[in-house]
Design a protein around this motif. Sequence first.
Motif, PDB file in Angstrom:
ATOM      1  N   PHE A  31       0.781  -1.231  -0.106  1.00 53.32           N
ATOM      2  CA  PHE A  31      -0.072  -0.248  -0.236  1.00 53.32           C
ATOM      3  C   PHE A  31       0.695   1.517   0.147  1.00 53.32           C
ATOM      4  N   TYR A  32       0.530   2.284  -0.559  1.00 52.47           N
ATOM      5  CA  TYR A  32       1.075   3.448  -0.645  1.00 52.47           C
ATOM      6  C   TYR A  32      -0.110   4.875  -0.111  1.00 52.47           C
ATOM      7  N   ILE A  33      -0.145   5.501   0.835  1.00 59.69           N
ATOM      8  CA  ILE A  33      -0.956   6.602   0.837  1.00 59.69           C
ATOM      9  C   ILE A  33      -0.439   7.910   1.049  1.00 59.69           C
ATOM     10  N   ASP A  34      -0.855   8.792   0.274  1.00 54.47           N
ATOM     11  CA  ASP A  34      -0.494  10.034  -0.127  1.00 54.47           C
ATOM     12  C   ASP A  34      -2.058  11.161   0.623  1.00 54.47           C
ATOM     13  N   ARG A  35      -1.517  11.372   1.958  1.00 59.60           N
ATOM     14  CA  ARG A  35      -1.930  12.155   2.749  1.00 59.60           C
ATOM     15  C   ARG A  35      -2.198  13.865   2.225  1.00 59.60           C
ATOM     16  N   ARG A  36      -2.234  14.695   2.520  1.00 61.82           N
ATOM     17  CA  ARG A  36      -2.896  15.837   1.621  1.00 61.82           C
ATOM     18  C   ARG A  36      -3.333  16.669   2.811  1.00 61.82           C
ATOM     19  N   ASP A  37      -2.501  17.840   2.377  1.00 60.89           N
ATOM     20  CA  ASP A  37      -3.376  19.345   3.371  1.00 60.89           C
ATOM     21  C   ASP A  37      -3.883  18.758   4.481  1.00 60.89           C
ATOM     22  N   PHE A  38      -2.651  18.744   6.021  1.00 61.04           N
ATOM     23  CA  PHE A  38      -3.522  18.571   6.779  1.00 61.04           C
ATOM     24  C   PHE A  38      -3.399  19.645   7.678  1.00 61.04           C
ATOM     25  N   ILE A  39      -4.837  19.751   8.029  1.00 56.88           N
ATOM     26  CA  ILE A  39      -4.278  21.169   9.102  1.00 56.88           C
ATOM     27  C   ILE A  39      -4.262  21.047  10.841  1.00 56.88           C
ATOM     28  N   THR A  40      -3.319  22.178  10.653  1.00 55.44           N
ATOM     29  CA  THR A  40      -2.425  22.245  12.007  1.00 55.44           C
ATOM     30  C   THR A  40      -2.092  23.971  12.263  1.00 55.44           C
ATOM     31  N   SER A  41      -1.977  24.031  13.514  1.00 63.47           N
ATOM     32  CA  SER A  41      -1.795  25.972  13.285  1.00 63.47           C
ATOM     33  C   SER A  41      -0.189  25.765  12.646  1.00 63.47           C
ATOM     34  N   ASN A  42      -0.532  27.305  12.317  1.00 62.13           N
ATOM     35  CA  ASN A  42       1.299  27.146  11.559  1.00 62.13           C
ATOM     36  C   ASN A  42       2.376  27.610  12.604  1.00 62.13           C
ATOM     37  N   VAL A  43       2.088  27.053  13.628  1.00 57.61           N
ATOM     38  CA  VAL A  43       3.223  27.518  14.537  1.00 57.61           C
ATOM     39  C   VAL A  43       3.541  26.225  14.979  1.00 57.61           C
ATOM     40  N   GLY A  44       2.870  24.696  14.308  1.00 60.01           N
ATOM     41  CA  GLY A  44       3.139  23.336  15.129  1.00 60.01           C
ATOM     42  C   GLY A  44       1.724  22.643  15.533  1.00 60.01           C
ATOM     43  N   GLN A  45       2.077  21.647  16.048  1.00 57.54           N
ATOM     44  CA  GLN A  45       0.898  21.458  17.220  1.00 57.54           C
ATOM     45  C   GLN A  45       0.880  21.765  18.959  1.00 57.54           C
ATOM     46  N   TYR A  46      -0.092  21.643  19.126  1.00 53.43           N
ATOM     47  CA  TYR A  46      -0.271  21.685  20.130  1.00 53.43           C
ATOM     48  C   TYR A  46       0.982  23.128  20.783  1.00 53.43           C
ATOM     49  N   VAL A  47       1.155  24.612  20.411  1.00 56.14           N
ATOM     50  CA  VAL A  47       2.267  24.787  20.494  1.00 56.14           C
ATOM     51  C   VAL A  47       1.241  26.436  20.706  1.00 56.14           C
ATOM     52  N   ASN A  48       1.931  26.998  22.175  1.00 61.15           N
ATOM     53  CA  ASN A  48       1.661  28.765  22.488  1.00 61.15           C
ATOM     54  C   ASN A  48       1.308  29.517  22.057  1.00 61.15           C
ATOM     55  N   ASP A  49       0.544  30.257  21.242  1.00 56.34           N
ATOM     56  CA  ASP A  49       0.356  31.171  20.338  1.00 56.34           C
ATOM     57  C   ASP A  49       1.349  32.210  20.486  1.00 56.34           C
ATOM     58  N   LYS A  50       2.336  33.035  21.790  1.00 51.92           N
ATOM     59  CA  LYS A  50       3.369  33.408  21.999  1.00 51.92           C
ATOM     60  C   LYS A  50       3.901  33.071  20.310  1.00 51.92           C
ATOM     61  N   ALA A  51       4.437  31.071  19.750  1.00 54.74           N
ATOM     62  CA  ALA A  51       5.106  31.594  18.563  1.00 54.74           C
ATOM     63  C   ALA A  51       5.279  32.080  17.829  1.00 54.74           C
ATOM     64  N   ALA A  52       4.332  32.510  17.522  1.00 56.30           N
ATOM     65  CA  ALA A  52       4.515  33.720  16.122  1.00 56.30           C
ATOM     66  C   ALA A  52       5.010  34.602  16.787  1.00 56.30           C
ATOM     67  N   SER A  53       4.893  35.315  17.370  1.00 61.09           N
ATOM     68  CA  SER A  53       5.950  36.236  17.820  1.00 61.09           C
ATOM     69  C   SER A  53       7.283  35.980  17.902  1.00 61.09           C
ATOM     70  N   ALA A  54       7.611  34.489  18.328  1.00 57.97           N
ATOM     71  CA  ALA A  54       9.013  34.771  17.468  1.00 57.97           C
ATOM     72  C   ALA A  54       9.469  34.310  16.087  1.00 57.97           C
ATOM     73  N   ALA A  55       8.517  34.499  15.565  1.00 56.03           N
ATOM     74  CA  ALA A  55       9.044  34.405  14.101  1.00 56.03           C
ATOM     75  C   ALA A  55       8.480  35.147  13.125  1.00 56.03           C
ATOM     76  N   ALA A  56       9.243  35.669  12.425  1.00 59.39           N
ATOM     77  CA  ALA A  56       9.162  36.972  11.516  1.00 59.39           C
ATOM     78  C   ALA A  56       8.548  36.622  10.533  1.00 59.39           C
ATOM     79  N   ASP A  57       7.968  35.398  10.211  1.00 59.49           N
ATOM     80  CA  ASP A  57       7.180  35.746   8.695  1.00 59.49           C
ATOM     81  C   ASP A  57       6.046  34.705   8.908  1.00 59.49           C
ATOM     82  N   ILE A  58       5.569  34.824  10.074  1.00 60.92           N
ATOM     83  CA  ILE A  58       4.269  34.902  10.423  1.00 60.92           C
ATOM     84  C   ILE A  58       3.480  35.558  11.321  1.00 60.92           C
TER      85      ILE A  58
END
Length: 757
Positions: free
Chosen positions: A525-552
């Motif tokens: 078998f081969y599974i191509d899993r596309r477009d999974f949704i999670t926060s743009n700073v990663g899973q289960y991460v405090n939103d403060k992480a966005a302040s640490a990223a200049a491009d977010i």
Amino acid sequence: MSFRLQWLHLRSQALRTPITWLLASTVPSLYAAEPVQLESLTVTGSTISDRFAADSRVVSSTTVIEHEEISERHATNLIEVLRAVPGVTADLSGEGDSIKIKLRGIENQRYMGEKPGVAIVIDGVPVFERTGKVSVDLDNIQSIRVVKGGASYLFGEDALAGAVIITTKRGAGHEGVAIEHDRGSFGYQRDSLRGGFASEHLAGHLQWVSRRSDGYYELSERDTTSLSGNLQYFLDDVSDLTFGFEVSERFRDREGSVSGATMAKYDPRGVSEGRGYTRQFDVELSRYNLTYSRDFSATGTLQLLGYQYTDDTRYWSAPIRYDAQGRPVSDNQVDQYQNDNDYAQVQQGLKFEIRETFGRLGLMGGAEVRRNTFDEQATAKESYATTIRPRLIVVEQGTLKSDYLTEERTRALYSEAQLSLDKGLTLVANYRFDSTDLDGLDRLAGGLHTGDRYQNHSWRLGFNKALSADLSLYGAVSTGFRNPTVSQYADNPDLDPETAYTYEIGLHQDSQWLGWPTRLNASLFYIDRRDFITSNVGQYVNDKAASAAADIEEPRPENIGGVTSRGFELALSTEVRHRLSFDLAYTFLQSRFKDYDNYFLALGNPYGALVSDPAQFSNPASQVLFLRYDNSGNSVPRTPRHLLNLRVNWFPVEHWKLSGEMDYRGTSYADELNQETLPSRTLFNLALSHQRRFMAPGDIPLQFTAFLKVDNLLDERFYSSARGFYDSDANGVYNREDLSIVVDPGRVWQAGVALRF
């Protein structure tokens, strides 16, 4: 409040009452059929029920576990039943029967409240129970069919990697009275009483089951009481009406995780851990369905299904850190929690299906109307302080903190066509169209969040080629999808549905192997899993992480990446010969992130002062530093490369059976960084059973059964699960001491007796 807000509010109250209409049917199974003849073919697709054994002419990997096998395993949770199925990568947290089932590594990186990527179908209805886990009464299962590959072509949303189809007990096979009593380790006790009858026009049964345990882990008591039944009325020779129900009251406390490898070694029960993040789950479940089926020709069937399933769950969450006076609250104050949560879910729906055969062509068509509602409230369990500096801020007991209603309305059309050609070739095509509307009502804020109308197309194309009388080649391409949730859509209206494409080819053979009649199934078998949704700073991460990223610009859910899973599966089973039988299940799995380039790891106190320069990160207890990683190419956590399950049954003398099991799970990673590992383990389980039939006074036939089983015979100490995603002890270093670990209880025993007459 607008008319629409008032309407949604009134509907949320009304949905808690039982429905008075229920229609349904009983039809051949998802992949079962009479042997295919070139001149006459029986179409096999159905979403409503699963009555018959699997046919050799399937086009996707399937495994069927019948009632007798489930009963003989004397399982305390569903994992004990499913671990002999190749490709199952489910997580087991704690000791209960509430688990999150996963297949072929899809969604193994997620472990909180997300859906598992597998459609869990009970009596024809895909159920979505609390936190993505399924709670099912093991004593009320007639059969389990595990279908691998995208299965949205029949079951709609969330069937990304397959479906687990559970059919509850029904029919004349449960006639008579059965009394059972089991005991086991850590105060485990199970009692069951069932009575059934069968006549020319009626068949039915009623069953009561009670399970309780003190639990191995600290604060892990659990208690379940279930009442279920089924009544089938034969209207005439070609039609029947069936009513089924199950109501359960369940209680469970902590699930037994500890923080770090040191605690896992010296305090595996979590005595010093005190509180977990959640406690005191009180769950009320109910399932009602009424079915109608009519055979209108020798090969044609019409069926209807109507149902209402409910899940009302209350629990505590978020341990209090400071009381109303600003004093610290320690973890040994185990009842001090911020939130008292109430989650009520109602699933209602109608299905209609019709099947007919036209010579070599078989057709099935169906329609479905479904409405799911999720009503969530959280109130302050007691008064507590959210902050103490620079001033004391207190939330008073009874304060309503959140009050949210979500409604999903789905209308779907689905179909299947089978065509039998010359030289043993069968072609299968499925198609389903779903139109889903999502609405959310924030009653606390007074805001209505309307989700997009999602329109999804799902399909499967497959074939089965008979190479000889006992050997067939099969293959299929299938799809699965999952829509964004209302809250995800509200934060990012540009989200696309998540999708998965499964490609599979395999061999099915019935043959002789060293004198044993053997059934073998092997697949790639081969599974191509596309477009999974999670926060743009990663899973289960405090939103403060966005302040640490200049491009977010801001933290929000996005279609951040994909996963590929590829591998090989082998299932082999034999009939009894020379007083022996064997069952083997092997999986080779490679599951990796295809794209996952934004992942932020929090070092220090995730709620502390943000530090962007590592040179200034001097006080982890009051500061937080986010490190950015690109996880593309990493292995998906908790997906072992090798899984092997071997079962041997020996019948030394009449009435006796000795069963041995070896279950191996290879090494995997505990985090998405692929830094910390979950070690391999091998379990050996042993069971002895005795069964005897005799006639009691009055010529009453009796069947007596007794069993004793010991799991983890060698008392191996290992981790049932481990997961990590941040510096949980806030010391500025991420390592094994930051993992959340569930330690297996070790050697456990269970014994019981049953009397049926």
